[in-house]
Structures are given as C-alpha cells and as structure tokens.
Design a protein around this motif. Structure first.
Motif, PDB file in Angstrom:
ATOM      1  N   ASP A   1      -6.620   4.899 -14.227  1.00  0.00           N
ATOM      2  CA  ASP A   1      -6.660   4.020 -12.429  1.00  0.00           C
ATOM      3  C   ASP A   1      -4.539   5.000 -12.478  1.00  0.00           C
ATOM      4  OD1 ASP A   1      -5.651   3.168 -10.736  1.00  0.00           O
ATOM      5  OD2 ASP A   1      -5.376   0.922 -10.730  1.00  0.00           O
TER       6      ASP A   1
ATOM      7  N   ARG B   1       5.387  -1.947 -11.528  1.00  0.00           N
ATOM      8  CA  ARG B   1       4.441  -2.042 -12.267  1.00  0.00           C
ATOM      9  C   ARG B   1       4.475  -3.323 -13.276  1.00  0.00           C
ATOM     10  NH1 ARG B   1       0.291  -2.617  -9.296  1.00  0.00           N
ATOM     11  NH2 ARG B   1       0.345  -0.593  -8.631  1.00  0.00           N
TER      12      ARG B   1
ATOM     13  N   THR C   1      -2.085   4.554 -11.250  1.00  0.00           N
ATOM     14  CA  THR C   1      -1.135   3.556 -10.694  1.00  0.00           C
ATOM     15  C   THR C   1      -0.947   2.044 -11.666  1.00  0.00           C
ATOM     16  OG1 THR C   1      -2.633   2.491  -8.984  1.00  0.00           O
ATOM     17  CG2 THR C   1      -0.984   4.186  -7.975  1.00  0.00           C
ATOM     18  N   SER C   2      -1.776   2.254 -12.479  1.00  0.00           N
ATOM     19  CA  SER C   2      -1.682   1.252 -13.602  1.00  0.00           C
ATOM     20  C   SER C   2      -0.691   0.713 -14.243  1.00  0.00           C
ATOM     21  CB  SER C   2      -3.507   1.104 -14.292  1.00  0.00           C
ATOM     22  OG  SER C   2      -3.564   2.315 -14.861  1.00  0.00           O
TER      23      SER C   2
ATOM     24  N   LYS D   1       1.727   6.818  -6.985  1.00  0.00           N
ATOM     25  CA  LYS D   1       0.714   7.461  -7.202  1.00  0.00           C
ATOM     26  C   LYS D   1       1.159   9.044  -7.306  1.00  0.00           C
ATOM     27  CE  LYS D   1      -3.975   8.958  -6.271  1.00  0.00           C
ATOM     28  NZ  LYS D   1      -4.908   8.213  -5.416  1.00  0.00           N
TER      29      LYS D   1
ATOM     30  N   LYS E   1       1.049  -1.233   0.045  1.00  0.00           N
ATOM     31  CA  LYS E   1      -0.259  -0.151  -0.022  1.00  0.00           C
ATOM     32  C   LYS E   1       1.022   1.509   0.342  1.00  0.00           C
ATOM     33  CE  LYS E   1      -4.048  -2.131   2.729  1.00  0.00           C
ATOM     34  NZ  LYS E   1      -4.737  -2.388   3.882  1.00  0.00           N
TER      35      LYS E   1
ATOM     36  N   GLU F   1       2.342   1.462  -3.284  1.00  0.00           N
ATOM     37  CA  GLU F   1       1.434   2.158  -4.462  1.00  0.00           C
ATOM     38  C   GLU F   1       1.112   4.101  -4.448  1.00  0.00           C
ATOM     39  OE1 GLU F   1      -0.790   1.038  -6.573  1.00  0.00           O
ATOM     40  OE2 GLU F   1       0.513  -0.771  -6.198  1.00  0.00           O
ATOM     41  N   THR F   2       1.124   4.235  -2.679  1.00  0.00           N
ATOM     42  CA  THR F   2       1.356   5.765  -2.937  1.00  0.00           C
ATOM     43  C   THR F   2       2.059   5.597  -3.442  1.00  0.00           C
ATOM     44  OG1 THR F   2      -0.092   5.224  -0.760  1.00  0.00           O
ATOM     45  CG2 THR F   2       0.999   7.214  -0.901  1.00  0.00           C
TER      46      THR F   2
END
Length: 519
Positions: free
Chosen positions: A351, A285, A353-354, A270, A263, A266-267
């Motif tokens: 999205d 990714r 972060t995709s 982003k 998590k 991901e932050t």
C-alpha cells in the motif's frame, strides 16, 4: 545563623544549619562568641519570618525558582536571635536549572568554611560532597516537571520579574514575593502590562505564575481559587471581560479534517517523490496512524521507536510502536507500576500510502541505523543528495512540524486553521464514526480518562452545520405533517361518535320495551 552584612556565601550557612544541623561558631557581637547547638538552632528557626523549609531544599534546588534570595540581619548586636528577613532590593543572583550561578552559590560554601574556622567538626571537603548531593537533589526535582511546563513557567517568571525591575513599587521577584503582596503586585502587573498582551497570553502568564506559587506552597494557594486573592481575581476577571470584548474572536481548537480533504491528502502522498514530499508524507501518516499529540512527541521519536515485521498468520505488515514517555503516563511515583505504552498496527502489503511503506522509503534514503545508538527519527533533508542518502543528521525541532504540513493542507484544499494537532482529532473522530468503542480508541491514543478522550471527539463541523440547517429550513413540512395528523385524528373520531349514538339509541329502545312488558 546570623550572618553579618559583610558575609558572603549565605547558601552554605543554610546547608550547615538547616540541612546538616552542624553547630557553628559565629560572631553575634564583638564581645559575644559561641557555638550553636541543635536545640538552639531549633529555637532560632521559630523566629524566622518565613517557612524554615524555604531556607532549605525548596530554596536551593526547586526548578521553579528563577531568582535566589539574600538575607540580611535586621537587628542590632543586643539580641542573639536576630530575625532574618528577605532583602527584596538585593535579589540579583539566578538559581535557575543549568545556570552557572547555581554552582557558584554552592561553591561559595567552601570559601566560607575556610574563612572562618568556625566549625570544629566539619572538613572542607565535606562541603564539596554536600554540593554534589544538593545538585543531585536539584536534578531529581527538575525531573518531576515536564520540560514544556518548565519552559512555560520560566517564561512567565521572566515576564513578571522584568516588570518588577521597572516598577518602583514592586521590589521583589515572584519567587521571593510574600503572600501578602501578591494581590497588589499581580493587580498592578495586569493593569500596567495588560495592554501589551492578548487576553489568552496574559492568562497563560498568570497560569504559569500560579503553577510556580502552588509548587512553592505545596498546592495550598491557588491564584484562581483561594479567597486570599479575591481582589486580584476580581481585577483579572474584569480585565479579561474588557479584552475579550474588544479583541477579535480567537481561533478555536482545530476541527477534524473533512473526509473529502482526507481523500485529497491520500492522493498527494501517494505521488510523493522528492525528499521533502516523502518526509511530509511520513510525518502526516505517523501522526494520524498513531494519534500522536504533536510536534513535541514527533521531535522525540527515535530510530528505535518503531519495529516492522510481517505477520505470518494474516500476511499483513505488523508495526509496533513503543512510546518513550507520555503526557498521560509520566514516569515517577504515581505510575511506578505502569509500563510504557505499546501500540500495534497492521498495514496492507504494497500500500503506497501506508505507514510501513512510507517508513521504509524514508529509512532507505537515510543514514545507516545503529540499534545500540539510536538517533532522532525525523531529520532535515540534505540540500544536495549524496548517492542514495537524502536525509542528514540535523533533527527537526518541535515547532517546525506545523510549517512542514501547511503546504500539504493547502494543496488538499483545506482553507481552515489546521495544525498538526488536528490529525489527532481526526484520528479519534474517524474511529468514533466507524463505531469503534471508547476503550479500544484509548489504547490507540493513550488516553487514561473518558473526559480526556471526549475532548478529541469533534464531529465534522461542516457536516453538522448542513444537518442543522436542513432541519431548521423545513418548517412547512412540519406544519403539513401536523395537518395530516389532525385529519387522521378526525377520520378516526367520526366513526366512533356514530357508533356511540347507535348504541345509545339501542339502549333506549331496550328500556322502552322493558317498561311496556312490565306494565
């Protein structure tokens, strides 16, 4: 087939005699001169002290050979069939793939054929053509060995051969060493050089030498299993036990990344803004989404490896990844009917972060793409931005990806030893914990066997440790449960006993009444 000590261009004689079977007119002595027929050549090979194939393609074009071997005659002029033996003190020229000595040895065939007008049937240009064929054979054999394995094998050969040059008791390279000398040579190598390496490093060296030996002997002789090398196996086993006891515990295989850390990552990605941050986010990714094996695979990705489009039926972004080559699906004889692996992935629109979003951001700031001339996907950022171009043309090497991701791991609060390979473990573990079946996971990861997939199933170590500690730290609760079970059993047993006594008394009264009645 007998070459005098003054002769040069030994390789050309191998080509003529063993490969081409061309009769040669050669001087066995000053008075005796004649041509060899095919039958005589066959008879001669029976007296050679090594496998005749060792004079042919395996000696000339094997990718594992680090050194070429020269040969000298061992007998006088009285015998026509002098025995060839390896002169281990005269092993100098390299035949490594890409080495100039390789072509030098082949080019010598022309000079030999011209010096001695020895062949009445062969034109000098035929030797040049034969050189091209042998070089092509060399390329074919080279293609059978993965580049990473070839590099490791050459590294192992260099380690042993450099030791052999310094040691007066070992006068031959690994590629030319007789089987009868391997026990002594390797045992001495471990004893003398073992203190300079860690146990894992020495094991890697011996493993590389073992691959070379097995390639040379058609997988017949394995250093770790064949009984011929029992002496070396005992020496090496004792060495490893001593080193592993004295050395600190090495890093184990990296575990999967914990969910809280995922998590945090991901932050971070982003909010990626700078060229280096975008590159790092895309590498992370890409590796996690497609469960890639590591830096080697990442360094070989091209601008044609991915195609992105919108799926009209679902409204999702469809990503198609086509693998150029794979460790599990190497092209060649074993996989002649196997198509390259293709992985489909779907992302949500917008999205940040995709994979699809990060990929498009990266491509927007890269040089224009030509589908007909694909280039490496991951390249270094420019030192200075040029308008909208942030990334240049210099490809990123396979060893740089680990360094690229370390700042990201540290910022996410990960203090354990993690590498880019950890992302593949994380992908497999995440899918397993989500209940995805193994067959579906293998389509994503590219594994062919269940054993290979199981190696990447690494449940989060910290969570396992907490669960184990919780169970073992509650013995009172276990005793209390046992006491409760005992009380419950006692409560059930007492009524049963009372009922049994009442039934017995009733039976006795009935029997007494019967006796009175009959009397």
């Amino acid at each position: 087939a007998v070459v005098s000590t003054q002769s040069t261009g030994v390789v050309s004689y191998f080509v003529q005699i063993v490969l081409l079977r061309i009769p040669l007119k050669m001087n066995f002595s000053d008075e005796d001169e004649f041509s060899l027929t095919d039958k005589q050549v066959e008879e001669l090979t029976k007296h050679i002290s090594v496998d005749p194939f060792d004079f042919g393609i395996s000696q000339l074009v094997s990718t594992q050979h680090n050194q070429s071997s020269r040969f000298t005659s061992t007998g006088g002029s009285s015998s026509r069939y002098d025995v060839f033996k390896r002169n281990s003190s005269d092993v100098t020229d390299g035949i490594r793939p890409g080495n100039s000595n390789y072509s030098k040895n082949f080019s010598s065939s022309k000079s030999v054929s011209n010096n001695a007008t020895t062949s009445s049937t062969t034109h000098p240009d035929d030797f040049l053509k034969e050189d091209e064929i042998n070089y092509q054979l060399h390329q074919f054999i080279q293609n059978t060995v993965p580049p990473s394995t070839s590099r490791t094998n050459n590294w192992s050969l260099n380690k042993f051969d450099s030791f052999a040059k310094r040691d007066p008791t070992i006068t031959t390279t690994w590629s030319a060493i007789p089987l009868s000398r391997i026990n002594y040579a390797l045992s001495r190598f471990v004893a003398v050089e073992g203190s300079n390496y860690k146990a894992t490093t020495m094991y890697a060296i011996i493993s590389g030498l073992n691959r070379v030996l097995m390639d040379r002997t058609a997988n017949e002789y394995n250093l770790f299993k064949h009984k011929m090398f029992h002496q070396f196996q005992r020496v090496f086993d004792g060495y490893l036990k001593e080193k592993q006891t004295s050395e600190p515990t090495p890093h184990l295989k990296p575990d999967a990344i914990e969910k809280p850390h995922l998590k945090n990552i991901e932050t971070i990605i982003k909010n990626a803004e700078t060229p280096l941050e975008i590159l790092t986010a895309l590498v992370y990714r890409t590796t996690l989404t497609f469960a890639l094996r590591g830096g080697t695979v990442l360094s070989e990705l091209t601008t044609n490896s991915f195609s992105i489009s919108e799926d009209l039926a679902t409204g999702l972004i469809r990503v198609r990844y086509q693998e150029a080559k794979s460790k599990a699906q190497q092209p060649g004889l074993k996989n002649i009917h196997t198509a390259p692996r293709v992985v489909e992935h779907f992302d949500q629109k917008d999205d940040p972060t995709s994979f699809s979003t990060l990929y498009q951001r990266y491509i927007e700031h890269s040089l224009p793409i030509d589908p007909k001339n694909p280039r490496r996907l991951f390249v270094h950022p420019l030192k200075e931005k040029r308008d909208n171009i942030w990334f240049g043309q210099k490809p990123i090497g396979r060893n740089y990806f680990n360094n690229l991701l370390q700042p990201l791991f540290q910022e996410a609060g990960i203090d354990s030893h993690l590498t880019i390979r950890s992302l593949r473990s994380t992908a497999v573990t995440t899918l397993v914990e989500a209940g995805v079946d193994d067959e579906t996971i293998k389509t994503r990861t590219g594994h062919k066997s269940q054993t290979g997939l199981a190696a990447y199933k690494r449940p989060h170590k910290k969570a396992q440790t907490i669960q184990t500690s919780t169970i073992l730290s509650q013995p009172p609760a276990v005793e209390e449960q046992a006491q409760n079970n005992t009380n419950s059993a006692t409560t059930i047993t007492v009524p049963i006993i009372l009922l049994s006594i009442v039934a017995l008394l009733g039976l006795l009264i009935l029997c007494a009444q019967c006796v009175i009645l009959f009397t």
